[in-house]
Write a protein that holds these residues in place. Structure first.
Motif, short mmCIF file in Angstrom:
data_model
loop_
_atom_site.label_atom_id
_atom_site.label_comp_id
_atom_site.label_asym_id
_atom_site.label_seq_id
_atom_site.Cartn_x
_atom_site.Cartn_y
_atom_site.Cartn_z
N CYS A 194 60.79 -57.71 -52.76
CA CYS A 194 61.86 -57.30 -54.01
C CYS A 194 63.18 -57.17 -52.95
CB CYS A 194 61.51 -55.93 -54.40
SG CYS A 194 61.24 -54.61 -53.32
N PRO A 195 64.16 -56.98 -53.37
CA PRO A 195 65.36 -56.85 -52.72
C PRO A 195 65.40 -55.38 -52.00
CG PRO A 195 66.28 -57.60 -54.80
CD PRO A 195 64.66 -57.08 -54.83
N ALA A 196 65.89 -55.24 -50.85
CA ALA A 196 65.76 -53.99 -50.07
C ALA A 196 66.66 -52.82 -50.75
CB ALA A 196 66.43 -54.14 -48.56
N ARG A 197 67.58 -53.56 -51.64
CA ARG A 197 68.59 -52.28 -52.18
C ARG A 197 67.61 -51.53 -52.88
NH1 ARG A 197 70.12 -57.05 -54.48
NH2 ARG A 197 69.40 -57.41 -56.52
N GLU A 198 66.67 -52.06 -53.68
CA GLU A 198 65.73 -51.29 -54.59
C GLU A 198 64.98 -50.16 -53.72
OE1 GLU A 198 63.09 -53.59 -56.81
OE2 GLU A 198 64.49 -55.15 -57.51
N LEU A 199 64.87 -50.26 -52.49
CA LEU A 199 64.18 -49.27 -51.83
C LEU A 199 65.09 -48.08 -51.21
CD1 LEU A 199 61.69 -51.77 -50.08
CD2 LEU A 199 61.27 -50.42 -51.96
N VAL A 200 66.13 -48.27 -51.49
CA VAL A 200 67.33 -47.33 -50.87
C VAL A 200 66.84 -46.11 -50.95
CG1 VAL A 200 69.61 -46.51 -50.83
CG2 VAL A 200 69.10 -48.94 -50.64
N PRO A 201 66.42 -45.45 -52.18
CA PRO A 201 65.89 -43.91 -52.32
C PRO A 201 65.11 -43.55 -51.25
CG PRO A 201 65.85 -45.21 -54.33
CD PRO A 201 66.09 -46.23 -53.32
N LEU A 202 64.19 -44.53 -50.50
CA LEU A 202 63.15 -44.12 -49.40
C LEU A 202 63.79 -43.91 -48.04
CD1 LEU A 202 60.27 -46.42 -50.26
CD2 LEU A 202 60.42 -44.26 -50.92
N LEU A 203 65.20 -44.28 -48.05
CA LEU A 203 65.82 -44.23 -46.65
C LEU A 203 66.08 -42.90 -46.36
CD1 LEU A 203 67.18 -46.00 -44.55
CD2 LEU A 203 69.42 -45.62 -45.77
N GLY A 204 65.40 -42.84 -44.91
CA GLY A 204 66.01 -41.31 -44.49
C GLY A 204 64.80 -40.20 -44.67
N MET A 205 63.99 -40.81 -45.33
CA MET A 205 62.45 -39.77 -45.66
C MET A 205 61.95 -39.46 -44.40
SD MET A 205 60.60 -40.92 -49.11
CE MET A 205 61.42 -40.35 -50.79
N SER A 206 61.66 -38.30 -44.30
CA SER A 206 60.97 -37.92 -43.12
C SER A 206 59.72 -36.81 -43.52
CB SER A 206 61.80 -37.12 -42.24
OG SER A 206 62.26 -36.19 -42.57
N PHE A 207 59.12 -36.43 -42.76
CA PHE A 207 57.99 -35.49 -43.09
C PHE A 207 58.61 -34.04 -42.76
CE2 PHE A 207 54.48 -32.68 -42.19
CZ PHE A 207 53.54 -33.01 -43.35
N ASP A 208 58.89 -33.48 -43.77
CA ASP A 208 59.37 -31.98 -43.69
C ASP A 208 58.31 -31.15 -44.19
OD1 ASP A 208 59.90 -32.48 -46.27
OD2 ASP A 208 61.85 -32.21 -46.51
N GLY A 209 57.27 -31.41 -44.21
CA GLY A 209 56.23 -30.68 -44.93
C GLY A 209 55.34 -29.38 -44.15
N GLU A 210 54.38 -29.10 -44.72
CA GLU A 210 53.49 -28.19 -43.99
C GLU A 210 51.95 -28.78 -43.80
OE1 GLU A 210 52.20 -23.61 -45.26
OE2 GLU A 210 51.19 -25.26 -46.19
N VAL A 211 51.52 -28.46 -42.45
CA VAL A 211 50.04 -28.94 -42.43
C VAL A 211 49.09 -27.67 -41.89
CG1 VAL A 211 48.58 -30.08 -41.02
CG2 VAL A 211 50.79 -31.12 -41.61
N ARG A 212 47.91 -27.31 -42.64
CA ARG A 212 47.26 -26.62 -42.15
C ARG A 212 45.86 -27.29 -41.79
NH1 ARG A 212 45.34 -24.24 -46.08
NH2 ARG A 212 44.43 -22.23 -45.31
N ALA A 213 45.24 -26.79 -41.04
CA ALA A 213 44.01 -27.64 -40.33
C ALA A 213 43.17 -26.71 -39.50
CB ALA A 213 44.61 -28.65 -39.40
N VAL A 214 41.82 -27.29 -39.17
CA VAL A 214 41.04 -26.65 -38.24
C VAL A 214 41.51 -27.08 -37.09
CG1 VAL A 214 39.14 -26.37 -39.97
CG2 VAL A 214 39.14 -28.41 -38.70
N PRO A 215 41.44 -26.32 -35.82
CA PRO A 215 41.95 -26.96 -34.56
C PRO A 215 40.87 -27.88 -33.94
CG PRO A 215 41.66 -24.60 -34.60
CD PRO A 215 41.08 -24.97 -35.77
N GLU A 216 41.34 -28.84 -33.20
CA GLU A 216 40.31 -29.66 -32.40
C GLU A 216 39.43 -29.02 -31.75
OE1 GLU A 216 42.53 -34.00 -31.55
OE2 GLU A 216 43.18 -32.47 -30.13
N GLY A 217 38.14 -29.61 -31.55
CA GLY A 217 37.15 -29.04 -30.98
C GLY A 217 36.04 -28.07 -32.01
N THR A 218 36.82 -27.90 -33.30
CA THR A 218 36.00 -26.95 -34.02
C THR A 218 34.69 -27.99 -34.79
OG1 THR A 218 37.96 -25.81 -34.82
CG2 THR A 218 36.14 -25.97 -36.33
N VAL A 219 33.63 -27.19 -34.64
CA VAL A 219 32.33 -27.81 -35.33
C VAL A 219 32.56 -27.91 -36.79
CG1 VAL A 219 29.96 -27.63 -36.11
CG2 VAL A 219 30.83 -27.44 -33.50
N VAL A 220 32.65 -29.08 -37.50
CA VAL A 220 32.77 -28.97 -39.22
C VAL A 220 31.61 -29.65 -39.55
CG1 VAL A 220 35.30 -28.82 -39.08
CG2 VAL A 220 34.22 -31.07 -38.77
#
Length: 446
Positions: A74-100
């Motif tokens: 498709c033309p790139a202009r159709e994807l312009v709403p995605l331009l500049g998107m970055s990850f500005d969210g939240e992450v919660r996790a078990v730390p590395e080395g945790t037994v799961v």
């Protein structure tokens, strides 16, 4: 290459449809393993730190739009709403080395729906691979029973990036060193190495090869590979060179083929009779936790185990049955009802006591005597704290695995823990199920 392009096409098609319909409210996705592989009594959470690096760098630029447009036709202009998107969210996790264990979230992402969708492929790939390899490596440490274990996997891992990851993951669970020079330099690990059979074959005799090696590396403890021609003969030759050059303590011989247990017994006898009781025996060659466990149980006089291919690719369990599923959107808990793949709705927490795990809702308060495993690691697209040193994950793993029941630590026939759902999570699951059945499913299907 931009991090944003490291995704599956269907993530992009969904993200475009979400943007087209204005569906950009926060969504929470939970990443977990449905079932442990056979012969696994536990998993070791790994891959979180590089995952946070990826999310921090995630941004859709003009070049990404061109790549997306070509993939979509498709033309790139159709994807312009995605331009500049970055990850500005939240992450919660078990730390590395945790037994799961199965059905416990390794990580939960909350971000605008299109972005949370686009990062799925990378996060699943990264955490699944690294958790699988760390879990395999941890079992080698358990099998060795306190003897040093070293990483020799670089030459046959599935790519150089995977080789560096294997070295780091081995160190995380207690390996003593790695043959991977780049990983050792980058991560501050102990670099180890010996010689190949080709080195010995290049000389007129085994003894001249050993002497030349000793001259080139004067003043350092050396390890001599003794099974190029005849293991017993090679051990006697190595013993003569070690004695004549006064190498002694810290030096070793390496056994790399055949019946390692029998050869180690004979080699130990030869070394001891030569007065070289402090010269170590290193074993390598197709080792994994099963062979190490067998050698240790048989009493083989092996001091150090070097593991490679089978561990670096987690040969007996090369993948995890992992999933990245939406559990909430725009404040509404959601779930999947497909047969055998039902998911639990809502943001989660894991409560651990010495004897049991409970998967609960995020807002639940921990009962007395238990500890929550999931913690905030990223807010507004930024790490909550600086990346912790590897030692922190190493210490965490050592403490966690020590608390496992013996049946979960077994190399053969392990029995994993099966977490339960809290009463509140069970109630929410039933509530969401009823809503789906009444509002979405047709009367005929109900």
């Amino acid at each position: 290459m931009s991090e944003a392009r490291k995704t599956d096409l269907y993530e992009l098609t969904m993200a475009m449809a979400y943007v087209h319909d204005g569906m950009t409210a926060p969504a929470t996705f939970s990443l977990f393993v449905r079932d442990l592989p056979p012969e696994r009594g536990f998993l070791v959470a790994a891959g979180l730190e590089p995952a946070l690096d990826y999310l921090a760098d995630f941004r859709i630029g003009p070049d990404d739009l061109d790549a997306f447009a070509e993939a979509l036709g498709c033309p790139a202009r159709e994807l312009v709403p995605l331009l500049g998107m970055s990850f500005d969210g939240e992450v919660r996790a078990v730390p590395e080395g945790t037994v799961v264990f199965a059905n416990e979230p390794l990580l939960e992402v909350t971000a605008p729906l299109p972005v949370a969708q686009l990062v799925e492929t990378y996060l699943l790939n990264l955490l699944s691979h690294q958790t699988a390899v760390a879990s395999k490596a941890s079992r080698c440490v358990l099998a060795a029973g306190g003897r040093p274990v070293m990483d020799f996997s670089m030459r046959r891992t599935h790519g150089l990036e995977a080789g560096n990851a294997a070295a780091r993951l081995g160190a995380l669970v207690g390996f003593s060193g790695t043959s991977n020079v780049d990983a050792a330099a980058t991560l501050g690990l102990h670099a180890i190495g010996t010689m190949a059979h080709s080195y010995i074959e290049a000389f007129r005799s085994e003894e001249s090869a050993f002497h030349a090696f000793a001259r080139a590396h004067a003043g350092r403890p050396l390890t001599f590979l003794v099974d190029t021609y005849d293991t017993d003969g090679g051990t006697r030759t190595a013993a003569r060179v070690i004695k004549s050059r006064g190498l002694g303590a810290g030096s070793a011989i390496r056994l790399d083929s055949g019946n390692l247990g029998d050869q180690a017994v004979r080699a130990r006898r030869i070394l001891d009779s030569a007065g070289l009781k402090d010269v170590l025996i290193v074993a390598s060659g197709g080792l994994d936790e099963y062979r190490v466990d067998r050698l240790v149980r048989e009493g083989a006089p092996i001091d150090v185990y070097a593991v490679g291919t089978r561990v670096g690719v987690s040969a007996d369990a090369p993948y995890l049955d992992s999933a990245y599923k939406m559990v909430a959107y725009d404040g509404r808990p959601v779930m999947k009802l497909s047969s055998a793949k039902v998911t639990a709705p809502g943001q989660k927490q894991i409560f651990r006591s010495r004897d049991s795990d409970v998967v609960a809702l995020r807002e639940e308060q921990p009962p007395s005597g238990v500890r929550p495993l999931m913690r905030p690691v990223m807010r507004n697209g930024h790490r909550v704290t600086e990346a912790p040193p590897l030692r922190e994950a190493q210490d965490r793993f050592a403490a966690e695995v020590a608390q496992l029941p013996p049946e979960a630590r077994r190399i053969t026939g392990p029995v994993p823990r099966h977490p339960e759902f809290s009463d509140q999570l069970k109630a929410l699951t039933e509530q969401v199920r009823r809503r789906i059945e009444s509002e979405i499913l047709t009367p005929e299907r109900v």
